[in-house]
Design an enzyme around this catalytic site. Structure first.
Site, short mmCIF file in Angstrom:
data_model
loop_
_atom_site.label_atom_id
_atom_site.label_comp_id
_atom_site.label_asym_id
_atom_site.label_seq_id
_atom_site.Cartn_x
_atom_site.Cartn_y
_atom_site.Cartn_z
N GLU A 211 0.91 -0.91 -0.42
CA GLU A 211 -0.57 -0.02 0.20
C GLU A 211 0.43 1.06 -0.09
O GLU A 211 0.62 2.39 -0.52
CB GLU A 211 -0.60 0.28 1.41
CG GLU A 211 -2.39 -0.86 1.26
CD GLU A 211 -3.34 -1.01 2.15
OE1 GLU A 211 -4.07 -0.24 2.58
OE2 GLU A 211 -3.36 -1.59 3.35
N HIS A 227 7.69 -26.62 4.04
CA HIS A 227 6.91 -28.14 4.01
C HIS A 227 5.88 -27.31 2.27
O HIS A 227 5.49 -28.46 1.77
CB HIS A 227 5.59 -28.52 4.77
CG HIS A 227 6.70 -28.73 6.82
ND1 HIS A 227 6.29 -29.74 6.42
CD2 HIS A 227 7.36 -27.71 6.86
CE1 HIS A 227 7.11 -29.70 7.48
NE2 HIS A 227 6.96 -28.48 7.72
N LYS A 317 -13.12 0.74 -3.92
CA LYS A 317 -14.53 1.05 -3.61
C LYS A 317 -15.72 1.49 -4.50
O LYS A 317 -16.82 1.55 -4.09
CB LYS A 317 -14.24 1.94 -2.34
CG LYS A 317 -13.22 0.57 -1.42
CD LYS A 317 -12.93 1.75 -0.14
CE LYS A 317 -12.08 0.83 1.07
NZ LYS A 317 -11.80 1.49 2.09
C1 F6R Z 1 -5.76 1.98 3.51
C2 F6R Z 1 -6.04 0.85 4.11
C3 F6R Z 1 -7.09 0.07 3.90
C4 F6R Z 1 -7.84 0.17 4.88
C5 F6R Z 1 -9.04 -0.87 4.50
C6 F6R Z 1 -10.90 -1.03 4.90
O1 F6R Z 1 -4.95 3.00 4.28
O2 F6R Z 1 -5.06 0.44 4.59
O3 F6R Z 1 -6.74 -1.69 3.94
O4 F6R Z 1 -7.96 -0.30 6.04
O5 F6R Z 1 -9.35 -0.59 3.54
O6 F6R Z 1 -10.54 0.13 5.80
P1 F6R Z 1 -11.31 0.78 6.61
O7 F6R Z 1 -9.99 0.99 7.58
O8 F6R Z 1 -11.56 1.81 7.12
O9 F6R Z 1 -12.56 -0.29 7.04
#
Ligand code: F6R
Length: 322
Positions: A211, A227, A317
Protein backbone atom coordinates in the site's frame (compact mmCIF):
# COMPACT_ATOMS: atom_id res chain seq x y z
CA UNK A 1 4.35 15.93 -7.94
CA UNK A 2 4.46 16.11 -4.13
CA UNK A 3 5.96 12.80 -3.17
CA UNK A 4 4.61 12.59 0.39
CA UNK A 5 1.37 14.56 0.10
CA UNK A 6 -0.06 13.15 3.35
CA UNK A 7 3.10 13.58 5.39
CA UNK A 8 3.34 9.85 6.01
CA UNK A 9 6.91 10.10 7.25
CA UNK A 10 5.84 12.26 10.17
CA UNK A 11 2.86 10.02 10.89
CA UNK A 12 5.16 7.00 10.99
CA UNK A 13 7.63 8.82 13.22
CA UNK A 14 4.80 9.73 15.62
CA UNK A 15 3.65 6.12 15.95
CA UNK A 16 4.97 5.61 19.54
CA UNK A 17 3.03 8.69 20.66
CA UNK A 18 -0.07 7.35 18.91
CA UNK A 19 0.21 4.04 20.79
CA UNK A 20 0.45 5.65 24.19
CA UNK A 21 -2.52 7.93 23.51
CA UNK A 22 -4.56 5.05 22.05
CA UNK A 23 -4.24 2.84 25.14
CA UNK A 24 -5.99 5.44 27.27
CA UNK A 25 -8.84 6.07 24.79
CA UNK A 26 -11.27 3.46 26.19
CA UNK A 27 -11.23 5.14 29.61
CA UNK A 28 -13.95 3.53 31.70
CA UNK A 29 -15.16 1.32 28.83
CA UNK A 30 -15.52 -2.33 29.77
CA UNK A 31 -17.91 -5.19 29.15
CA UNK A 32 -19.81 -7.32 31.63
CA UNK A 33 -20.89 -10.94 31.78
CA UNK A 34 -19.29 -14.08 30.46
CA UNK A 35 -16.90 -13.85 27.51
CA UNK A 36 -16.08 -17.12 25.83
CA UNK A 37 -14.45 -15.75 22.67
CA UNK A 38 -13.29 -12.53 21.06
CA UNK A 39 -14.00 -11.72 17.43
CA UNK A 40 -12.48 -8.82 15.53
CA UNK A 41 -14.41 -7.71 12.44
CA UNK A 42 -12.35 -5.67 10.01
CA UNK A 43 -10.62 -5.41 6.65
CA UNK A 44 -7.17 -4.34 5.51
CA UNK A 45 -5.39 -1.91 7.80
CA UNK A 46 -8.25 -2.14 10.29
CA UNK A 47 -8.00 -5.94 10.55
CA UNK A 48 -4.28 -6.12 11.28
CA UNK A 49 -4.86 -4.95 14.87
CA UNK A 50 -7.01 -8.07 15.26
CA UNK A 51 -4.17 -10.27 14.03
CA UNK A 52 -1.89 -8.65 16.60
CA UNK A 53 -4.51 -9.10 19.32
CA UNK A 54 -4.56 -12.79 18.50
CA UNK A 55 -0.80 -12.98 19.07
CA UNK A 56 -1.04 -10.88 22.20
CA UNK A 57 -3.73 -13.07 23.78
CA UNK A 58 -1.94 -16.24 22.71
CA UNK A 59 -1.17 -17.15 26.32
CA UNK A 60 -4.72 -16.73 27.59
CA UNK A 61 -7.60 -19.18 27.45
CA UNK A 62 -9.77 -16.93 25.31
CA UNK A 63 -9.82 -17.73 21.60
CA UNK A 64 -9.50 -14.76 19.24
CA UNK A 65 -10.88 -14.92 15.71
CA UNK A 66 -10.24 -12.29 13.05
CA UNK A 67 -13.13 -12.08 10.62
CA UNK A 68 -12.55 -10.53 7.19
CA UNK A 69 -15.92 -11.23 5.65
CA UNK A 70 -19.49 -10.08 5.20
CA UNK A 71 -20.80 -12.38 7.92
CA UNK A 72 -19.69 -12.90 11.50
CA UNK A 73 -18.61 -16.44 12.35
CA UNK A 74 -21.43 -18.90 13.11
CA UNK A 75 -20.23 -19.46 16.68
CA UNK A 76 -20.83 -15.82 17.68
CA UNK A 77 -23.43 -15.48 20.43
CA UNK A 78 -24.24 -13.36 23.50
CA UNK A 79 -21.01 -14.53 25.15
CA UNK A 80 -18.85 -13.22 22.32
CA UNK A 81 -17.00 -9.95 22.64
CA UNK A 82 -16.95 -8.45 19.16
CA UNK A 83 -14.74 -5.54 18.16
CA UNK A 84 -16.07 -4.00 14.93
CA UNK A 85 -13.05 -2.12 13.62
CA UNK A 86 -13.17 0.21 10.64
CA UNK A 87 -11.09 3.35 10.49
CA UNK A 88 -13.48 5.06 8.06
CA UNK A 89 -16.52 3.40 9.54
CA UNK A 90 -17.81 2.77 6.03
CA UNK A 91 -16.26 -0.52 4.97
CA UNK A 92 -19.07 -2.66 3.61
CA UNK A 93 -17.79 -6.07 4.73
CA UNK A 94 -17.27 -4.82 8.29
CA UNK A 95 -20.67 -3.09 8.44
CA UNK A 96 -22.40 -6.19 7.17
CA UNK A 97 -20.57 -8.49 9.64
CA UNK A 98 -21.40 -6.00 12.40
CA UNK A 99 -25.12 -6.31 11.59
CA UNK A 100 -24.79 -10.07 11.65
CA UNK A 101 -23.06 -10.03 15.07
CA UNK A 102 -25.69 -7.58 16.35
CA UNK A 103 -28.41 -10.01 15.31
CA UNK A 104 -26.67 -12.70 17.37
CA UNK A 105 -26.75 -10.49 20.49
CA UNK A 106 -22.97 -10.29 20.81
CA UNK A 107 -21.37 -7.70 23.08
CA UNK A 108 -20.09 -5.26 20.45
CA UNK A 109 -17.65 -2.40 20.68
CA UNK A 110 -16.99 -0.30 17.59
CA UNK A 111 -13.59 1.28 16.96
CA UNK A 112 -13.76 3.95 14.29
CA UNK A 113 -13.12 7.56 13.40
CA UNK A 114 -16.72 8.04 12.23
CA UNK A 115 -18.87 6.94 9.27
CA UNK A 116 -21.83 4.57 9.44
CA UNK A 117 -20.25 2.41 12.11
CA UNK A 118 -20.16 5.38 14.50
CA UNK A 119 -23.86 6.01 13.76
CA UNK A 120 -25.00 2.40 14.00
CA UNK A 121 -22.97 0.99 16.87
CA UNK A 122 -24.18 1.79 20.41
CA UNK A 123 -20.80 1.48 22.15
CA UNK A 124 -18.07 3.22 20.16
CA UNK A 125 -14.49 4.20 20.84
CA UNK A 126 -13.90 7.23 18.64
CA UNK A 127 -10.38 7.57 17.28
CA UNK A 128 -8.92 10.64 15.54
CA UNK A 129 -9.75 11.04 11.86
CA UNK A 130 -7.58 12.29 8.98
CA UNK A 131 -5.09 9.43 8.73
CA UNK A 132 -4.73 6.59 6.31
CA UNK A 133 -6.29 3.58 8.10
CA UNK A 134 -3.04 1.64 7.90
CA UNK A 135 -1.20 4.55 9.51
CA UNK A 136 -3.60 4.42 12.47
CA UNK A 137 -2.60 0.95 13.67
CA UNK A 138 -1.92 2.24 17.21
CA UNK A 139 -5.44 3.68 17.40
CA UNK A 140 -6.91 0.50 15.97
CA UNK A 141 -5.08 -1.96 18.25
CA UNK A 142 -4.50 -0.39 21.68
CA UNK A 143 -8.15 0.49 22.45
CA UNK A 144 -8.91 -3.25 22.24
CA UNK A 145 -6.33 -4.16 24.85
CA UNK A 146 -7.48 -1.13 26.86
CA UNK A 147 -11.01 -2.56 26.99
CA UNK A 148 -9.72 -6.02 27.89
CA UNK A 149 -7.62 -4.47 30.63
CA UNK A 150 -10.61 -2.50 31.98
CA UNK A 151 -12.66 -5.71 31.90
CA UNK A 152 -9.97 -7.61 33.87
CA UNK A 153 -9.50 -10.12 31.09
CA UNK A 154 -5.84 -9.19 30.84
CA UNK A 155 -3.51 -7.07 32.92
CA UNK A 156 -1.40 -4.78 30.77
CA UNK A 157 1.52 -3.79 32.94
CA UNK A 158 2.99 -0.32 32.82
CA UNK A 159 6.43 -1.95 32.52
CA UNK A 160 5.31 -3.60 29.33
CA UNK A 161 4.01 -0.39 27.79
CA UNK A 162 7.13 1.46 28.90
CA UNK A 163 9.39 -1.23 27.44
CA UNK A 164 7.59 -0.79 24.13
CA UNK A 165 7.74 3.00 24.15
CA UNK A 166 11.42 2.95 25.18
CA UNK A 167 12.22 0.46 22.46
CA UNK A 168 10.53 2.60 19.81
CA UNK A 169 11.79 5.93 21.04
CA UNK A 170 14.97 5.84 18.98
CA UNK A 171 13.05 6.99 15.92
CA UNK A 172 16.15 8.15 14.05
CA UNK A 173 17.69 4.70 14.28
CA UNK A 174 14.55 2.96 12.99
CA UNK A 175 14.33 5.57 10.26
CA UNK A 176 17.90 5.10 9.07
CA UNK A 177 17.75 1.28 9.35
CA UNK A 178 14.52 1.34 7.36
CA UNK A 179 16.05 3.55 4.69
CA UNK A 180 19.11 1.30 4.41
CA UNK A 181 17.02 -1.85 4.09
CA UNK A 182 14.72 -0.21 1.52
CA UNK A 183 17.80 0.45 -0.61
CA UNK A 184 18.49 -3.30 -0.65
CA UNK A 185 14.88 -4.15 -1.54
CA UNK A 186 14.37 -1.57 -4.28
CA UNK A 187 13.59 -3.00 -7.69
CA UNK A 188 13.10 -6.45 -6.14
CA UNK A 189 10.16 -8.51 -4.93
CA UNK A 190 10.29 -8.96 -1.17
CA UNK A 191 9.01 -12.11 0.50
CA UNK A 192 8.69 -11.52 4.22
CA UNK A 193 9.00 -14.40 6.67
CA UNK A 194 8.53 -14.72 10.42
CA UNK A 195 7.66 -17.53 12.79
CA UNK A 196 3.99 -18.56 12.89
CA UNK A 197 3.90 -16.79 16.28
CA UNK A 198 4.80 -13.46 14.64
CA UNK A 199 3.15 -14.16 11.28
CA UNK A 200 0.95 -11.06 11.60
CA UNK A 201 4.09 -8.92 11.73
CA UNK A 202 5.34 -10.39 8.45
CA UNK A 203 1.86 -9.87 6.98
CA UNK A 204 1.89 -6.21 8.09
CA UNK A 205 5.25 -5.71 6.32
CA UNK A 206 3.81 -7.19 3.14
CA UNK A 207 0.67 -5.05 3.23
CA UNK A 208 2.60 -1.86 4.06
CA UNK A 209 4.93 -2.48 1.13
CA UNK A 210 1.89 -3.11 -1.11
CA UNK A 211 0.00 0.00 0.00
CA UNK A 212 2.75 2.51 0.74
CA UNK A 213 5.26 1.56 -1.97
CA UNK A 214 2.66 0.26 -4.46
CA UNK A 215 4.68 -2.81 -5.26
CA UNK A 216 4.31 -6.57 -5.09
CA UNK A 217 5.35 -8.27 -1.87
CA UNK A 218 4.49 -11.62 -0.32
CA UNK A 219 4.77 -13.29 3.06
CA UNK A 220 4.85 -16.69 4.65
CA UNK A 221 5.61 -18.25 8.03
CA UNK A 222 7.99 -20.76 9.55
CA UNK A 223 7.80 -23.64 9.70
CA UNK A 224 4.92 -24.08 7.24
CA UNK A 225 7.06 -22.71 4.39
CA UNK A 226 9.57 -25.54 5.02
CA UNK A 227 6.93 -27.95 3.82
CA UNK A 228 6.17 -26.34 0.45
CA UNK A 229 7.42 -22.85 -0.47
CA UNK A 230 11.09 -23.62 0.15
CA UNK A 231 10.96 -26.10 -2.75
CA UNK A 232 10.30 -23.15 -5.07
CA UNK A 233 13.72 -21.70 -4.27
CA UNK A 234 15.18 -24.22 -6.69
CA UNK A 235 13.80 -22.08 -9.50
CA UNK A 236 14.07 -18.68 -7.82
CA UNK A 237 15.91 -15.72 -9.22
CA UNK A 238 17.71 -12.76 -7.71
CA UNK A 239 14.76 -10.51 -8.32
CA UNK A 240 13.37 -11.93 -5.07
CA UNK A 241 14.59 -10.93 -1.62
CA UNK A 242 13.66 -13.05 1.37
CA UNK A 243 13.43 -10.96 4.52
CA UNK A 244 13.62 -13.05 7.70
CA UNK A 245 12.10 -11.40 10.77
CA UNK A 246 13.84 -13.07 13.69
CA UNK A 247 12.95 -12.94 17.36
CA UNK A 248 15.09 -13.93 20.33
CA UNK A 249 12.10 -15.85 21.74
CA UNK A 250 11.50 -17.83 18.55
CA UNK A 251 11.26 -21.55 19.31
CA UNK A 252 14.77 -23.09 19.12
CA UNK A 253 13.68 -25.41 16.29
CA UNK A 254 12.33 -22.42 14.34
CA UNK A 255 15.70 -20.67 14.78
CA UNK A 256 17.46 -23.75 13.44
CA UNK A 257 15.07 -23.98 10.51
CA UNK A 258 15.63 -20.31 9.66
CA UNK A 259 19.42 -20.82 9.73
CA UNK A 260 19.20 -23.82 7.41
CA UNK A 261 16.75 -22.09 5.08
CA UNK A 262 18.88 -18.99 4.88
CA UNK A 263 21.69 -21.12 3.42
CA UNK A 264 19.31 -22.70 0.90
CA UNK A 265 17.72 -19.37 -0.09
CA UNK A 266 21.05 -17.62 -0.55
CA UNK A 267 21.92 -20.01 -3.36
CA UNK A 268 19.23 -18.57 -5.64
CA UNK A 269 17.86 -15.35 -4.08
CA UNK A 270 18.90 -12.47 -1.88
CA UNK A 271 18.33 -12.73 1.85
CA UNK A 272 18.08 -10.03 4.51
CA UNK A 273 17.54 -10.51 8.22
CA UNK A 274 15.98 -8.22 10.78
CA UNK A 275 15.76 -8.71 14.52
CA UNK A 276 12.90 -7.70 16.80
CA UNK A 277 13.94 -5.37 19.62
CA UNK A 278 13.01 -5.07 23.29
CA UNK A 279 11.89 -7.76 25.67
CA UNK A 280 8.12 -7.65 26.08
CA UNK A 281 5.87 -9.06 23.39
CA UNK A 282 4.48 -5.59 22.63
CA UNK A 283 7.99 -4.18 22.16
CA UNK A 284 9.08 -7.06 19.94
CA UNK A 285 5.96 -6.99 17.75
CA UNK A 286 5.87 -3.24 17.36
CA UNK A 287 9.63 -2.75 16.90
CA UNK A 288 9.49 -4.98 13.84
CA UNK A 289 6.33 -3.24 12.62
CA UNK A 290 7.90 0.18 13.14
CA UNK A 291 10.94 -0.77 11.10
CA UNK A 292 8.75 -2.24 8.35
CA UNK A 293 6.74 0.97 8.13
CA UNK A 294 9.93 2.96 7.48
CA UNK A 295 11.08 0.38 4.93
CA UNK A 296 7.79 0.68 3.04
CA UNK A 297 7.96 4.48 3.17
CA UNK A 298 11.45 4.62 1.63
CA UNK A 299 10.49 2.02 -0.96
CA UNK A 300 7.70 4.38 -2.01
CA UNK A 301 10.22 7.17 -2.49
CA UNK A 302 12.51 4.87 -4.49
CA UNK A 303 9.52 3.92 -6.63
CA UNK A 304 8.67 7.62 -7.02
CA UNK A 305 5.13 7.07 -5.76
CA UNK A 306 3.23 8.98 -3.11
CA UNK A 307 3.14 6.70 -0.03
CA UNK A 308 -0.20 8.06 1.23
CA UNK A 309 -3.08 7.68 -1.23
CA UNK A 310 -4.08 4.22 -2.43
CA UNK A 311 -5.92 5.11 -5.62
CA UNK A 312 -6.54 1.56 -6.81
CA UNK A 313 -8.22 0.65 -3.52
CA UNK A 314 -10.37 3.80 -3.65
CA UNK A 315 -11.34 3.12 -7.29
CA UNK A 316 -12.33 -0.41 -6.33
CA UNK A 317 -14.58 0.88 -3.55
CA UNK A 318 -16.18 3.46 -5.88
CA UNK A 319 -16.87 0.88 -8.59
CA UNK A 320 -18.64 -1.29 -6.05
CA UNK A 321 -21.20 1.43 -5.27
CA UNK A 322 -21.92 2.26 -8.93
C1 F6R B 1 -5.88 2.17 3.59
C2 F6R B 1 -5.90 0.85 4.20
C3 F6R B 1 -6.94 -0.12 3.76
C4 F6R B 1 -8.22 0.02 4.63
C5 F6R B 1 -9.31 -0.96 4.18
C6 F6R B 1 -10.54 -0.91 5.09
O1 F6R B 1 -4.92 2.99 4.23
O2 F6R B 1 -5.07 0.53 5.00
O3 F6R B 1 -6.41 -1.43 3.86
O4 F6R B 1 -7.89 -0.22 5.96
O5 F6R B 1 -9.69 -0.67 2.87
O6 F6R B 1 -10.98 0.39 5.31
P1 F6R B 1 -11.27 0.87 6.80
O7 F6R B 1 -9.98 0.69 7.55
O8 F6R B 1 -11.67 2.29 6.69
O9 F6R B 1 -12.36 0.00 7.31
Amino acid sequence: MVLDSQNMLQVIKDFPKQCREAFSLPKGISVSGEISNIVVLGMGGSAVGGDLLKIYLGNTNIPVFVNRDYKAPKFVNENSLVFAVSYSGNTEETLSAYQDAYGKNAKIIGITSGGKLADECEKVIKIPSGLQPRAALGYLFFPMIGVLHNTNIIRVKNDELNDMINTLKNTDKFNSEGEALAKKLKGKIPIIYASEALGAVAFRWKTQINENAKMAAFYNVFSEMNHNEIAGYKGMDRKFVAVLIRDKYDNERIKRRMDICKGIMEMTANVEEVQTKGDSLLARMFSAIYLGDFVSYYLALWNRVDPGPVEIIEQMKKKLVQ
